[in-house]
Write a protein that holds these residues in place. Structure first.
Motif, mmCIF file in Angstrom:
data_model
loop_
_atom_site.group_PDB
_atom_site.id
_atom_site.type_symbol
_atom_site.label_atom_id
_atom_site.label_comp_id
_atom_site.label_asym_id
_atom_site.label_seq_id
_atom_site.Cartn_x
_atom_site.Cartn_y
_atom_site.Cartn_z
ATOM 1 N N ALA A 136 18.718 72.909 3.222
ATOM 2 C CA ALA A 136 18.590 72.989 4.677
ATOM 3 C C ALA A 136 19.967 72.913 5.346
ATOM 4 N N ASP A 137 20.838 72.047 4.816
ATOM 5 C CA ASP A 137 22.187 71.931 5.384
ATOM 6 C C ASP A 137 22.968 73.237 5.230
ATOM 7 N N MET A 142 25.058 78.232 7.609
ATOM 8 C CA MET A 142 25.103 79.687 7.550
ATOM 9 C C MET A 142 24.749 80.326 8.889
ATOM 10 N N PHE A 143 23.749 79.782 9.562
ATOM 11 C CA PHE A 143 23.267 80.382 10.802
ATOM 12 C C PHE A 143 23.753 79.656 12.058
ATOM 13 N N GLY A 144 24.631 78.675 11.877
ATOM 14 C CA GLY A 144 25.174 77.969 13.031
ATOM 15 C C GLY A 144 24.123 77.168 13.789
ATOM 16 N N GLU A 146 22.533 73.665 14.805
ATOM 17 C CA GLU A 146 22.926 72.264 14.903
ATOM 18 C C GLU A 146 21.784 71.373 14.413
ATOM 19 N N ASN A 147 22.122 70.375 13.630
ATOM 20 C CA ASN A 147 21.136 69.399 13.169
ATOM 21 C C ASN A 147 20.925 68.404 14.302
ATOM 22 N N ASP A 148 19.734 68.428 14.893
ATOM 23 C CA ASP A 148 19.482 67.549 16.027
ATOM 24 C C ASP A 148 18.832 66.228 15.621
ATOM 25 N N PHE A 149 18.738 65.967 14.322
ATOM 26 C CA PHE A 149 18.231 64.683 13.843
ATOM 27 C C PHE A 149 19.362 63.654 13.824
ATOM 28 N N THR A 150 19.014 62.419 14.123
ATOM 29 C CA THR A 150 19.969 61.337 13.881
ATOM 30 C C THR A 150 20.036 61.163 12.369
ATOM 31 N N PRO A 151 21.079 60.518 11.843
ATOM 32 C CA PRO A 151 21.144 60.298 10.392
ATOM 33 C C PRO A 151 19.904 59.558 9.859
ATOM 34 N N GLU A 152 19.379 58.637 10.633
ATOM 35 C CA GLU A 152 18.192 57.900 10.199
ATOM 36 C C GLU A 152 16.961 58.807 10.162
ATOM 37 N N GLU A 153 16.784 59.641 11.194
ATOM 38 C CA GLU A 153 15.654 60.573 11.221
ATOM 39 C C GLU A 153 15.747 61.569 10.067
ATOM 40 N N TYR A 154 16.955 62.048 9.816
ATOM 41 C CA TYR A 154 17.174 63.021 8.745
ATOM 42 C C TYR A 154 16.801 62.417 7.392
ATOM 43 N N MET A 165 11.472 69.280 -1.377
ATOM 44 C CA MET A 165 12.862 69.486 -1.751
ATOM 45 C C MET A 165 12.987 69.716 -3.258
ATOM 46 N N GLU A 166 12.158 69.032 -4.040
ATOM 47 C CA GLU A 166 12.191 69.218 -5.495
ATOM 48 C C GLU A 166 11.699 70.603 -5.884
ATOM 49 N N SER A 167 10.669 71.084 -5.203
ATOM 50 C CA SER A 167 10.120 72.391 -5.569
ATOM 51 C C SER A 167 11.033 73.534 -5.151
ATOM 52 N N LEU A 168 11.973 73.279 -4.234
ATOM 53 C CA LEU A 168 12.908 74.328 -3.835
ATOM 54 C C LEU A 168 13.753 74.821 -4.993
#
Length: 188
Positions: A136-137, A142-144, A146-154, A165-168
């Motif tokens: 996701a990062d 790549m597409f510019g 912005e991650n709008d989650f706080t570090p805790e939410e993320y 995430m494992e199946s990716l």
């Protein structure tokens, strides 16, 4: 004895929002459902303004319609079998969508506006191929986006969706419908 009669194709002019006029055979232009409908509604139409299409994009659209008239774009297997579009759709179509991201997204918008299903599927599949095997990062970068989650939410989202995430690592989870919804939702 066979007599061949040359039938002159009726031409139509397509005008981009920035004033470029391109002449194209009506039968080729009818590959765009919007244009086909306009021609059916008014058969004496000689010039069609396309206010949502830039000139460089119009050139690519005309190139696509011209080639697709004789050699239709192959059906795109889902999920994609490769992130290399030449492997997915062949040499010409794969090279056709080997463009920068801005042009790719402009092609998606133009294909949606003009109702050219094959071009929309091809461009959306290309966006999907760009995202294959990326985190996701990496996709945000790549597409510019912005991650709008706080570090805790993320961290919470990552923990809640660890299974995804494992199946990716094994499969591409993006489908054509989800990418179309993501990029076309505001336009439909």
């Amino acid at each position: 004895q066979i007599h061949l009669q040359m039938v002159e194709e009726k031409k139509i002019k397509l005008v981009s929002h920035d004033g470029l006029t391109m002449e194209i055979d009506q039968e080729i232009a009818k590959g765009a459902i919007l244009i086909k409908t306009m021609l059916e509604d008014s058969s004496d139409e000689e010039e069609i303004p396309l206010p949502n299409v830039k000139s460089d994009v119009l050139k690519k659209v005309v190139e696509f319609l011209t080639y697709a008239k004789e050699t239709p774009c192959p059906e795109i297997e889902k999920p994609l079998k490769s992130k290399n579009m030449v492997d997915v759709v062949g040499d010409w179509y794969g090279k056709f969508v080997d463009v920068d991201k801005e042009m790719l997204f402009d092609l998606i918008l133009a294909a949606n506006y003009l109702d050219i299903r094959a071009l929309l599927d091809l461009a959306a599949a290309t966006v999907c191929s760009l995202m294959m095997e990326r985190t996701a990062d990496e996709i945000r970068e790549m597409f510019g986006i912005e991650n709008d989650f706080t570090p805790e939410e993320y961290e919470m989202v990552l923990a809640e969706n660890k299974w995804a995430m494992e199946s990716l690592q094994e499969i591409s989870y993006f489908t054509f419908s989800s990418i179309k919804k993501t990029f076309l939702y505001p336009f439909q």
